[in-house]
Design a protein around this motif. Structure first.
Motif, PDB file in Angstrom:
ATOM      1  N   ALA A  62       1.372  10.702   3.737  1.00 11.38           N
ATOM      2  CA  ALA A  62       2.038  10.350   4.993  1.00 11.38           C
ATOM      3  C   ALA A  62       1.904  11.485   6.005  1.00 11.38           C
ATOM      4  O   ALA A  62       1.659  11.252   7.191  1.00 11.38           O
ATOM      5  N   ALA A  63       2.054  12.711   5.524  1.00 14.27           N
ATOM      6  CA  ALA A  63       1.946  13.863   6.425  1.00 14.27           C
ATOM      7  C   ALA A  63       0.532  13.965   6.986  1.00 14.27           C
ATOM      8  O   ALA A  63       0.347  14.247   8.171  1.00 14.27           O
ATOM      9  N   ASP A  64      -0.460  13.727   6.139  1.00 19.59           N
ATOM     10  CA  ASP A  64      -1.848  13.753   6.607  1.00 19.59           C
ATOM     11  C   ASP A  64      -2.062  12.674   7.657  1.00 19.59           C
ATOM     12  O   ASP A  64      -2.725  12.885   8.664  1.00 19.59           O
ATOM     13  N   TRP A  65      -1.509  11.509   7.396  1.00 21.42           N
ATOM     14  CA  TRP A  65      -1.652  10.413   8.356  1.00 21.42           C
ATOM     15  C   TRP A  65      -1.082  10.831   9.713  1.00 21.42           C
ATOM     16  O   TRP A  65      -1.712  10.670  10.747  1.00 21.42           O
ATOM     17  N   LEU A  73       0.927   4.095   1.740  1.00 23.13           N
ATOM     18  CA  LEU A  73       1.451   4.632   2.992  1.00 23.13           C
ATOM     19  C   LEU A  73       2.653   3.813   3.467  1.00 23.13           C
ATOM     20  O   LEU A  73       3.671   4.362   3.886  1.00 23.13           O
ATOM     21  N   SER A  74       2.544   2.505   3.360  1.00 24.54           N
ATOM     22  CA  SER A  74       3.657   1.643   3.770  1.00 24.54           C
ATOM     23  C   SER A  74       4.873   1.928   2.900  1.00 24.54           C
ATOM     24  O   SER A  74       6.005   1.968   3.399  1.00 24.54           O
ATOM     25  N   PHE A 107       4.658  13.402  -0.398  1.00 19.03           N
ATOM     26  CA  PHE A 107       4.714  13.451   1.061  1.00 19.03           C
ATOM     27  C   PHE A 107       3.332  13.601   1.679  1.00 19.03           C
ATOM     28  O   PHE A 107       3.138  13.345   2.856  1.00 19.03           O
ATOM     29  N   ARG A 108       2.410  14.062   0.867  1.00 21.59           N
ATOM     30  CA  ARG A 108       1.148  14.505   1.439  1.00 21.59           C
ATOM     31  C   ARG A 108       0.404  13.444   2.250  1.00 21.59           C
ATOM     32  O   ARG A 108       0.001  13.684   3.395  1.00 21.59           O
ATOM     33  N   PHE A 149       6.416   5.379   4.057  1.00 24.48           N
ATOM     34  CA  PHE A 149       7.126   5.306   5.341  1.00 24.48           C
ATOM     35  C   PHE A 149       8.368   4.424   5.213  1.00 24.48           C
ATOM     36  O   PHE A 149       9.413   4.716   5.789  1.00 24.48           O
ATOM     37  N   SER A 150       8.238   3.365   4.456  1.00 28.55           N
ATOM     38  CA  SER A 150       9.370   2.470   4.259  1.00 28.55           C
ATOM     39  C   SER A 150      10.520   3.201   3.560  1.00 28.55           C
ATOM     40  O   SER A 150      11.689   3.045   3.925  1.00 28.55           O
ATOM     41  N   ASP A 170       0.835  -1.206   0.000  1.00 30.46           N
ATOM     42  CA  ASP A 170       0.000   0.000   0.000  1.00 30.46           C
ATOM     43  C   ASP A 170       0.870   1.256   0.000  1.00 30.46           C
ATOM     44  O   ASP A 170       2.032   1.223   0.384  1.00 30.46           O
ATOM     45  N   LEU A 195      11.107   6.317   3.736  1.00 29.11           N
ATOM     46  CA  LEU A 195      11.653   7.324   4.659  1.00 29.11           C
ATOM     47  C   LEU A 195      12.456   6.700   5.797  1.00 29.11           C
ATOM     48  O   LEU A 195      13.183   7.395   6.502  1.00 29.11           O
ATOM     49  N   ALA A 196      12.345   5.399   5.946  1.00 29.37           N
ATOM     50  CA  ALA A 196      12.975   4.710   7.080  1.00 29.37           C
ATOM     51  C   ALA A 196      14.439   4.392   6.844  1.00 29.37           C
ATOM     52  O   ALA A 196      14.953   3.412   7.365  1.00 29.37           O
TER      53      ALA A 196
END
Lengths: 118, 118
Positions: free
Chosen positions: A78-81, A4-5, A75-76, A8-9, A2, A11-12
DNA sequence: TCCATATTTAACAACTTAGTTAAATACAGA
DNA sequence: TCTGTATTTAACTAAGTTGTTAAATATGGA
């Protein structure tokens, strides 16, 4: 995976975040991006692929160079989340704030919870 | 692993984000958290360990239950990091906005393109 | 003490990730 | 076309992640 994953992944990883930080001050070619890292070019190339697939950067071709640029839209989501959870850390801050205030000689006692203004 | 990588890595899993979403509406025990998932208890237990080590939740013991609660402070660093990039997606939006305005001289009734929510 | 419930740890398999070096590809210019 | 520069792909390795089941641990109460 997905979206979002995937974001974030991407960015990790500190190398990828460093790449994004560099791109925040302007687009750059793969070679320019790779230069400060103590890592082979193929390794950097793969980090760029991960960032591209996550939608965090976009690439264009100029002669034999591939120019990479930040893609803000990526980025949007993830930032919203994250934004949804903001109240939790602000609330925590308010609790500390309330605690400090209650430590000061002020007669206001009791278990009230302060709420931060938006 | 650095803190930011640990946080983003913890968030890069839909099961863990679902756990956080549940905890956003109140603390819960491991069993309660595990219940909706089609996954063994040890698997959930490990997700909780990852979230704990990332500082996103905190745990307390009550009899034989382990109560988990969101730890707002754990989100802060990652949220701050994201915040730095906000200008990029807002700028991007502004560019689109400006482009649309320049493309449609008279913002009349016949709209050709939907605008994204502000 | 012994048992039932709640949860974690151990041991394992399947899969993914991040790096390496060597080879392949893309393009500009002589 | 040949060559040099820029970048990606391939093949490989080491390490990490996520899930499983079985066993271990912790706690409250009969």
């Amino acid at each position: 995976m997905d979206q979002l994953s995937q974001t974030f992944s991407a960015l990790a990883d500190p190398t990828r975040r460093a790449i994004l930080a560099k791109l925040a001050s302007g687009a750059a070619t793969v070679g320019e991006i790779a230069e400060p890292f103590d890592m082979s070019l193929p390794a950097v190339s793969r980090h760029l692929k991960v960032l591209t697939e996550a939608g965090l950067i976009e690439r264009s071709t100029e002669a034999q160079w591939r120019r990479c640029a930040l893609r803000g839209e990526g980025f949007r989501a993830a930032a919203d989340w994250m934004e949804f959870y903001r109240r939790f850390w602000e609330q925590q801050f308010d609790r500390l704030d309330a605690f400090l205030k209650s430590t000061v000689p002020t007669p206001a006692k009791g278990k009230r919870r302060a709420r931060r203004k938006p």
